[in-house]
Design a protein around this motif. Structure first.
Motif, PDB file in Angstrom:
ATOM      1  N   ARG A 104       0.624  -1.429   0.095  1.00 40.58           N
ATOM      2  CA  ARG A 104      -0.448   0.607  -0.064  1.00 40.58           C
ATOM      3  C   ARG A 104       0.907   1.528  -0.559  1.00 40.58           C
ATOM      4  O   ARG A 104       0.396   2.563   0.578  1.00 40.58           O
ATOM      5  N   GLN A 105       2.288   1.601  -0.527  1.00 41.08           N
ATOM      6  CA  GLN A 105       3.266   1.935  -0.627  1.00 41.08           C
ATOM      7  C   GLN A 105       2.946   2.643  -2.142  1.00 41.08           C
ATOM      8  O   GLN A 105       3.507   2.961  -2.961  1.00 41.08           O
ATOM      9  N   PHE A 106       1.844   3.751  -2.325  1.00 38.14           N
ATOM     10  CA  PHE A 106       1.118   3.901  -4.002  1.00 38.14           C
ATOM     11  C   PHE A 106       2.276   5.378  -4.122  1.00 38.14           C
ATOM     12  O   PHE A 106       2.122   4.803  -5.381  1.00 38.14           O
ATOM     13  N   GLY A 113      -2.984   1.821  -8.708  1.00 37.69           N
ATOM     14  CA  GLY A 113      -2.034   1.797  -7.293  1.00 37.69           C
ATOM     15  C   GLY A 113      -2.817   3.509  -6.704  1.00 37.69           C
ATOM     16  O   GLY A 113      -3.067   3.882  -6.126  1.00 37.69           O
ATOM     17  N   VAL A 114      -2.197   3.946  -8.204  1.00 37.78           N
ATOM     18  CA  VAL A 114      -2.793   5.893  -7.610  1.00 37.78           C
ATOM     19  C   VAL A 114      -4.101   5.956  -7.929  1.00 37.78           C
ATOM     20  O   VAL A 114      -4.779   7.028  -6.609  1.00 37.78           O
ATOM     21  N   GLY A 115      -4.871   5.332  -7.728  1.00 37.87           N
ATOM     22  CA  GLY A 115      -6.044   5.225  -7.562  1.00 37.87           C
ATOM     23  C   GLY A 115      -6.730   5.321  -6.639  1.00 37.87           C
ATOM     24  O   GLY A 115      -7.656   5.653  -6.317  1.00 37.87           O
ATOM     25  N   PHE A 116      -6.084   4.357  -6.030  1.00 39.01           N
ATOM     26  CA  PHE A 116      -6.554   4.203  -4.549  1.00 39.01           C
ATOM     27  C   PHE A 116      -5.594   4.635  -3.356  1.00 39.01           C
ATOM     28  O   PHE A 116      -6.689   5.203  -2.654  1.00 39.01           O
ATOM     29  N   TYR A 117      -5.081   4.991  -4.325  1.00 41.34           N
ATOM     30  CA  TYR A 117      -4.165   6.465  -3.920  1.00 41.34           C
ATOM     31  C   TYR A 117      -5.153   7.861  -3.235  1.00 41.34           C
ATOM     32  O   TYR A 117      -5.782   8.421  -1.770  1.00 41.34           O
ATOM     33  N   HIS A 118      -5.973   8.485  -4.112  1.00 46.49           N
ATOM     34  CA  HIS A 118      -6.461   9.031  -4.710  1.00 46.49           C
ATOM     35  C   HIS A 118      -8.079   8.847  -4.077  1.00 46.49           C
ATOM     36  O   HIS A 118      -8.751   9.806  -3.335  1.00 46.49           O
ATOM     37  N   CYS A 119      -8.793   8.012  -3.973  1.00 45.58           N
ATOM     38  CA  CYS A 119      -9.693   7.399  -3.041  1.00 45.58           C
ATOM     39  C   CYS A 119      -9.214   7.221  -1.476  1.00 45.58           C
ATOM     40  O   CYS A 119      -9.833   8.158  -1.038  1.00 45.58           O
ATOM     41  N   ALA A 135      -7.531 -11.491 -11.262  1.00 46.00           N
ATOM     42  CA  ALA A 135      -7.785 -11.546  -9.851  1.00 46.00           C
ATOM     43  C   ALA A 135      -7.343 -10.155  -9.553  1.00 46.00           C
ATOM     44  O   ALA A 135      -8.401  -9.752  -9.264  1.00 46.00           O
ATOM     45  N   ILE A 136      -6.534  -9.526 -10.076  1.00 46.50           N
ATOM     46  CA  ILE A 136      -6.332  -7.756 -10.323  1.00 46.50           C
ATOM     47  C   ILE A 136      -7.674  -7.114 -10.524  1.00 46.50           C
ATOM     48  O   ILE A 136      -7.794  -6.103 -10.162  1.00 46.50           O
ATOM     49  N   ILE A 137      -7.939  -7.383 -11.086  1.00 43.32           N
ATOM     50  CA  ILE A 137      -8.679  -6.719 -12.190  1.00 43.32           C
ATOM     51  C   ILE A 137      -9.935  -7.468 -11.955  1.00 43.32           C
ATOM     52  O   ILE A 137     -10.610  -6.260 -11.508  1.00 43.32           O
ATOM     53  N   LYS A 138     -10.258  -8.517 -11.809  1.00 44.15           N
ATOM     54  CA  LYS A 138     -11.556  -8.758 -10.612  1.00 44.15           C
ATOM     55  C   LYS A 138     -11.683  -7.478  -9.311  1.00 44.15           C
ATOM     56  O   LYS A 138     -13.135  -7.058  -9.459  1.00 44.15           O
ATOM     57  N   GLU A 139     -10.940  -7.972  -9.062  1.00 43.75           N
ATOM     58  CA  GLU A 139     -10.915  -7.076  -7.250  1.00 43.75           C
ATOM     59  C   GLU A 139     -11.147  -5.422  -7.583  1.00 43.75           C
ATOM     60  O   GLU A 139     -11.712  -5.073  -7.213  1.00 43.75           O
ATOM     61  N   THR A 140     -10.591  -5.186  -8.491  1.00 42.94           N
ATOM     62  CA  THR A 140     -10.349  -3.357  -8.600  1.00 42.94           C
ATOM     63  C   THR A 140     -11.387  -3.496  -9.108  1.00 42.94           C
ATOM     64  O   THR A 140     -12.217  -2.063  -8.629  1.00 42.94           O
ATOM     65  N   GLU A 141     -12.365  -4.247  -9.803  1.00 41.86           N
ATOM     66  CA  GLU A 141     -13.470  -3.706 -10.912  1.00 41.86           C
ATOM     67  C   GLU A 141     -14.220  -3.648  -9.021  1.00 41.86           C
ATOM     68  O   GLU A 141     -15.132  -2.441  -9.712  1.00 41.86           O
ATOM     69  N   LEU A 142     -14.754  -4.928  -8.115  1.00 37.57           N
ATOM     70  CA  LEU A 142     -15.521  -4.407  -6.883  1.00 37.57           C
ATOM     71  C   LEU A 142     -15.480  -3.382  -6.777  1.00 37.57           C
ATOM     72  O   LEU A 142     -16.008  -2.906  -5.763  1.00 37.57           O
ATOM     73  N   ALA A 143     -13.976  -3.041  -6.359  1.00 42.71           N
ATOM     74  CA  ALA A 143     -13.791  -1.782  -5.162  1.00 42.71           C
ATOM     75  C   ALA A 143     -14.372  -0.298  -5.723  1.00 42.71           C
ATOM     76  O   ALA A 143     -15.145   0.282  -5.524  1.00 42.71           O
ATOM     77  N   LEU A 144     -13.487  -0.185  -7.657  1.00 38.29           N
ATOM     78  CA  LEU A 144     -14.568   0.665  -7.978  1.00 38.29           C
ATOM     79  C   LEU A 144     -15.370   0.506  -8.082  1.00 38.29           C
ATOM     80  O   LEU A 144     -16.367   1.758  -8.027  1.00 38.29           O
ATOM     81  N   THR A 145     -16.818  -0.385  -8.135  1.00 39.60           N
ATOM     82  CA  THR A 145     -18.034  -0.345  -7.835  1.00 39.60           C
ATOM     83  C   THR A 145     -18.317  -0.196  -6.565  1.00 39.60           C
ATOM     84  O   THR A 145     -19.717   0.653  -6.428  1.00 39.60           O
ATOM     85  N   ASP A 160     -13.915   1.315   2.076  1.00 38.16           N
ATOM     86  CA  ASP A 160     -12.910   0.468   3.053  1.00 38.16           C
ATOM     87  C   ASP A 160     -11.690  -0.142   2.730  1.00 38.16           C
ATOM     88  O   ASP A 160     -11.702  -1.293   1.319  1.00 38.16           O
ATOM     89  N   PRO A 161     -10.141   0.323   3.105  1.00 39.90           N
ATOM     90  CA  PRO A 161      -9.225  -0.260   2.668  1.00 39.90           C
ATOM     91  C   PRO A 161      -9.323  -1.595   2.410  1.00 39.90           C
ATOM     92  O   PRO A 161      -7.927  -1.996   1.498  1.00 39.90           O
ATOM     93  N   ALA A 162      -9.687  -2.685   3.043  1.00 40.91           N
ATOM     94  CA  ALA A 162      -9.563  -3.482   2.620  1.00 40.91           C
ATOM     95  C   ALA A 162     -10.113  -4.208   1.781  1.00 40.91           C
ATOM     96  O   ALA A 162      -9.803  -5.992   1.067  1.00 40.91           O
ATOM     97  N   MET A 163     -11.093  -3.981   1.091  1.00 37.43           N
ATOM     98  CA  MET A 163     -11.589  -4.074  -0.760  1.00 37.43           C
ATOM     99  C   MET A 163      -9.895  -3.752  -1.405  1.00 37.43           C
ATOM    100  O   MET A 163     -10.138  -4.126  -2.885  1.00 37.43           O
ATOM    101  N   ILE A 164      -8.965  -3.176  -0.764  1.00 40.16           N
ATOM    102  CA  ILE A 164      -7.808  -2.905  -2.079  1.00 40.16           C
ATOM    103  C   ILE A 164      -6.964  -4.856  -2.284  1.00 40.16           C
ATOM    104  O   ILE A 164      -7.135  -4.603  -1.651  1.00 40.16           O
ATOM    105  N   PRO A 165      -7.250  -4.794  -2.957  1.00 41.56           N
ATOM    106  CA  PRO A 165      -6.371  -6.370  -3.356  1.00 41.56           C
ATOM    107  C   PRO A 165      -5.074  -5.967  -3.843  1.00 41.56           C
ATOM    108  O   PRO A 165      -4.050  -5.128  -3.477  1.00 41.56           O
ATOM    109  N   THR A 166      -4.275  -7.134  -3.913  1.00 41.31           N
ATOM    110  CA  THR A 166      -3.362  -7.306  -4.122  1.00 41.31           C
ATOM    111  C   THR A 166      -2.904  -7.756  -5.201  1.00 41.31           C
ATOM    112  O   THR A 166      -3.443  -9.091  -5.832  1.00 41.31           O
ATOM    113  N   LEU A 167      -1.364  -7.550  -5.407  1.00 42.81           N
ATOM    114  CA  LEU A 167      -0.916  -8.487  -7.318  1.00 42.81           C
ATOM    115  C   LEU A 167      -0.477 -10.326  -6.572  1.00 42.81           C
ATOM    116  O   LEU A 167       0.696  -9.731  -5.907  1.00 42.81           O
TER     117      LEU A 167
END
Length: 125
Positions: free
Chosen positions: A16-18, A47-53, A87-97, A111-118
């Motif tokens: 999470r060091q975006f 990564g930058v998207g989650f930083y902005h969020c 996996a990263i695509i699907k999990e990021t799509e869920l977070a984006l939704t 909830d930052p717990a929704m941020i996926p890992t690679l």
């Protein structure tokens, strides 16, 4: 094989060091002449998207960068360099939704717990 700093950028993403991930992957992305540069840019943008969020609570920055990152990673799925891109695509799509459901007024409730890992794809055999 990707440049050695690619995996450094992945480790930074997963930690999470975006900001650091952005710096690491941007250098690789800018130096790469081939199409694989789009994958580097896509991971960077996620990564930058989650930083902005999560840090800046910038709804439009998060939504735009996450979608652009997903779009850039998709052609390289299901995997690249042993990483599970599906996996990263699907999990990021869920977070984006979820971010879209929260909207500009409630993005702080993401909830930052929704941020996926690679994740690496386990070797078979």
């Amino acid at each position: 094989m990707p440049p050695p700093d690619f995996f450094k950028g992945i480790a930074e993403f997963n930690a999470r060091q975006f900001f650091e991930c952005h710096e690491t992957l941007e250098k690789i992305w800018l130096e790469e002449p081939g199409e694989i540069r789009r994958l580097y840019q896509g991971i960077l943008q996620i990564g930058v998207g989650f930083y902005h969020c999560c840090i800046r609570q910038n709804y439009w920055g998060a939504v735009t960068l996450l979608q652009n990152g997903i779009d850039k990673c998709r052609p390289f799925a299901p995997q690249q360099f042993g990483l599970n891109l599906d996996a990263i695509i699907k999990e990021t799509e869920l977070a984006l939704t979820k971010i879209k459901e929260l909207g500009t007024e409630h993005i702080a409730n993401f909830d930052p717990a929704m941020i996926p890992t690679l994740k690496e794809i386990p070797e078979v055999g």
